[in-house]
Write an enzyme that holds these catalytic residues in place. Structure first.
Site, short mmCIF file in Angstrom:
data_model
loop_
_atom_site.label_atom_id
_atom_site.label_comp_id
_atom_site.label_asym_id
_atom_site.label_seq_id
_atom_site.Cartn_x
_atom_site.Cartn_y
_atom_site.Cartn_z
N GLN A 209 0.29 2.28 -5.86
CA GLN A 209 0.93 1.26 -6.69
C GLN A 209 1.80 0.39 -5.80
O GLN A 209 2.83 0.87 -5.29
CB GLN A 209 1.78 1.96 -7.76
N GLU B 240 4.23 4.81 -16.94
CA GLU B 240 5.03 5.53 -15.94
C GLU B 240 6.18 6.28 -16.61
O GLU B 240 6.47 7.42 -16.27
CB GLU B 240 5.56 4.54 -14.90
C1 LIG Z 1 9.62 9.28 -4.16
C2 LIG Z 1 9.47 7.84 -4.53
C3 LIG Z 1 8.20 7.31 -4.71
C4 LIG Z 1 8.04 5.97 -5.04
N1 LIG Z 1 6.77 5.48 -5.16
C5 LIG Z 1 6.58 4.16 -5.42
C6 LIG Z 1 5.27 3.62 -5.47
O1 LIG Z 1 4.27 4.32 -5.26
N2 LIG Z 1 5.12 2.30 -5.70
C7 LIG Z 1 6.19 1.47 -5.92
O2 LIG Z 1 5.98 0.28 -6.17
N3 LIG Z 1 7.48 1.95 -5.89
C8 LIG Z 1 7.68 3.28 -5.62
N4 LIG Z 1 8.97 3.79 -5.56
C9 LIG Z 1 10.09 2.85 -5.63
C10 LIG Z 1 11.02 2.99 -6.80
O3 LIG Z 1 10.46 2.45 -7.96
C11 LIG Z 1 12.31 2.25 -6.38
O4 LIG Z 1 12.89 2.98 -5.32
C12 LIG Z 1 13.30 2.14 -7.49
O5 LIG Z 1 12.84 1.29 -8.50
C13 LIG Z 1 14.66 1.59 -6.96
O6 LIG Z 1 14.47 0.41 -6.22
P1 LIG Z 1 15.08 0.24 -4.75
O7 LIG Z 1 14.80 1.46 -3.97
O8 LIG Z 1 14.63 -1.06 -4.22
O9 LIG Z 1 16.65 0.20 -4.95
P2 LIG Z 1 17.52 -1.06 -5.38
O10 LIG Z 1 16.98 -1.66 -6.62
O11 LIG Z 1 17.72 -1.94 -4.19
O12 LIG Z 1 18.89 -0.36 -5.72
C14 LIG Z 1 19.80 0.07 -4.69
C15 LIG Z 1 21.00 0.71 -5.39
O13 LIG Z 1 21.64 -0.26 -6.23
C16 LIG Z 1 21.67 0.19 -7.58
N5 LIG Z 1 21.42 -0.93 -8.47
C17 LIG Z 1 20.42 -1.85 -8.42
N6 LIG Z 1 20.49 -2.71 -9.43
C18 LIG Z 1 21.55 -2.34 -10.18
C19 LIG Z 1 22.14 -2.83 -11.38
N7 LIG Z 1 21.64 -3.88 -12.01
N8 LIG Z 1 23.24 -2.19 -11.85
C20 LIG Z 1 23.75 -1.09 -11.21
N9 LIG Z 1 23.24 -0.59 -10.06
C21 LIG Z 1 22.16 -1.19 -9.57
C22 LIG Z 1 20.54 1.21 -7.69
O14 LIG Z 1 20.78 2.13 -8.72
C23 LIG Z 1 20.59 1.86 -6.32
O15 LIG Z 1 21.57 2.85 -6.27
C24 LIG Z 1 9.17 5.13 -5.23
C25 LIG Z 1 10.45 5.68 -5.07
C26 LIG Z 1 10.60 7.01 -4.72
C27 LIG Z 1 11.98 7.57 -4.55
#
Ligand SMILES: Cc1cc2nc3c(=O)[nH]c(=O)nc-3n(C[C@H](O)[C@H](O)[C@H](O)COP(=O)(O)OP(=O)(O)OC[C@H]3O[C@@H](n4cnc5c(N)ncnc54)[C@H](O)[C@@H]3O)c2cc1C
Length: 394
Positions: free
Chosen positions: A129, A247
């Site tokens: 994905q 999901e």
């Molecule tokens: C094991 C694992 C597998 C994954 N597999 C996939 C995959 O196959 N395909 C895919 O597309 N994605 C995948 N993901 C990604 C996952 O969907 C994202 O990590 C998740 O949506 C968070 O996005 P980010 O890591 O960019 O963090 P960010 O959105 O950058 O957030 C960083 C920090 O800021 C906080 N934050 C962000 N926005 C806000 C807000 N509005 N208010 C308060 N706090 C906020 C978050 O809670 C976090 O602590 C995977 C993640 C993990 C951990």
């Protein structure tokens, strides 16, 4: 809610339980599975998927018309319970089964369905994905990967990250921006991308637990046929909402915490062979009881979610409650277990002498993933604050 299972549901449970007992996954031992490296585990998961497929136990929530079992919501719940109880591994093509397949069934053309659905089910073609990007995770609509129309294809350029199993995948369910001038939710399209197309580079990311489950994926002017568009051009956000709904329903945060509490109860009851010193007194037993009680409360909340589904309603804010509570409880249980088990609990898998197959250290190093994947704890708290407590927006 009626807590009793119908005779038909009990028959379903018994049939699955009997089949699992007679057909364990080839080469699989739950005690040593985590000692294996990821490649070896993947081989077992793939052969397990094929084994389940031959017996009609893959895609059980998919409609029968597409090769699924057409299971009811209750049967899906029982399926999950039995898989946890028997400590069975995940299938290799979990992204295809949970997300890509149901999305194609909902939005795909007949041709796309005929081409991709059978090999998702039997595990011959693994899917990943490609949604998240370095600057677009929680706010997925901010994604910057571009898809520009050229003749009979699109040219895709950009970067994805966190792409689970991309290193094994033949296809990617990809989101890209097709209209940079439109409001951000309106200029996105969804594509099927063949991962063998020239211009794609997959770089595995090594995690703290030693695995490389997810990857960075770079798209350098990758040509994708127009026939690979899912839904209409610029309709990607609607497609995404469907995917994210699947999901939310299929991302299972409850099973890991149930499993970890069950394992901890065993440790507290009978100790663990190989542990240097596990000192269990009243306070540890009380803590274990508190964890167990919390788990029951979360399970009942998840039954409220189940009731909504049974009534044909979309997932409500209960799913955020369950996701938040279960993933945070998981983290606390694992921290407690790490302190309780002392030195031998900290031996990583693949080393000797570990206990419980290196399970505890693997848990300790992996537990954070549940508080991030599928929507972070902060995002769940925001949903609960706004939609359940009606607090003013921050
Ligand atoms: C094991 C694992 C597998 C994954 N597999 C996939 C995959 O196959 N395909 C895919 O597309 N994605 C995948 N993901 C990604 C996952 O969907 C994202 O990590 C998740 O949506 C968070 O996005 P980010 O890591 O960019 O963090 P960010 O959105 O950058 O957030 C960083 C920090 O800021 C906080 N934050 C962000 N926005 C806000 C807000 N509005 N208010 C308060 N706090 C906020 C978050 O809670 C976090 O602590 C995977 C993640 C993990 C951990």
């Amino acid at each position: 809610m009626d807590f009793a299972y119908t005779p038909h549901e009990e028959t379903f449970r018994q049939e699955l339980r009997t089949w699992l007992a007679a057909n364990p996954p080839a080469g699989y031992d739950p005690e040593t599975f985590l000692y294996l490296d990821q490649e070896a585990r993947f081989v077992i998961q793939l052969s397990w998927q094929k084994q389940l497929y031959r017996a009609g136990w893959v895609g059980i929530h998919w409609p029968k018309a597409y090769g699924g079992r057409g299971a009811t919501v209750m049967e899906q719940t029982i399926y999950r319970q039995e898989m946890v109880r028997a400590r069975m591994p995940e299938v290799a093509n979990f992204m295809g089964i949970r997300i890509a397949g149901p999305t194609l069934i909902h939005w795909g053309t007949e041709e796309q369905k005929r081409r991709y659905i059978p090999t998702i089910l039997n595990g011959e073609e693994i899917w990943c994905q490609g949604y998240s990007e370095p600057g677009a995770g929680s706010d997925i609509a901010s994604l910057q990967t571009r898809a520009v129309e050229e003749g009979d294809h699109f040219v895709i350029a950009g970067q994805k990250v966190w792409t689970s199993y991309a290193q094994y995948a033949r296809y990617c369910l990809l989101l890209a921006r097709t209209d940079p001038t439109a409001p951000k939710h309106k200029g996105i399209s969804c594509f099927i991308v063949d991962m063998q197309t020239p211009g794609i580079t997959v770089r595995p990311l090594r995690q703290i637990n030693g695995d490389t489950e997810f990857n960075e994926v770079f798209f350098d002017n990758v040509h994708v046929p127009k026939a690979n568009l899912i839904g209409e051009k610029n309709q990607g956000w609607q497609v995404t909402l469907t995917t994210l709904m699947f999901e939310r329903v299929t991302f299972d945060v409850l099973s890991p915490v149930e499993a970890v509490i069950e394992q901890l109860i065993e440790v507290v009851k009978v100790g663990t062979p190989g542990a240097l010193a596990v000192h269990v007194d009243t306070s540890e037993r009380q803590q274990e009881a508190r964890f167990y009680t919390e788990l029951q409360a979360i399970k009942y909340s998840s039954l409220r979610q189940l009731t909504r589904q049974l009534q044909g309603n979309p997932p409500g804010p209960e799913s955020s409650l369950v996701k938040l509570a279960a993933s945070e409880l998981n983290m606390r249980v694992v921290q407690f277990a790490t302190a309780l088990l002392g030195q031998t609990g900290q031996v990583v898998s693949k080393s000797e002498p570990g206990i419980d197959g290196g399970y505890w250290m693997h848990c300790a190093l992996s537990t954070h993933l549940y508080t991030i994947a599928g929507g972070t704890s902060e995002i769940q708290r925001t949903i609960l604050g706004e939609r359940v407590l009606n607090l003013p927006k921050g």
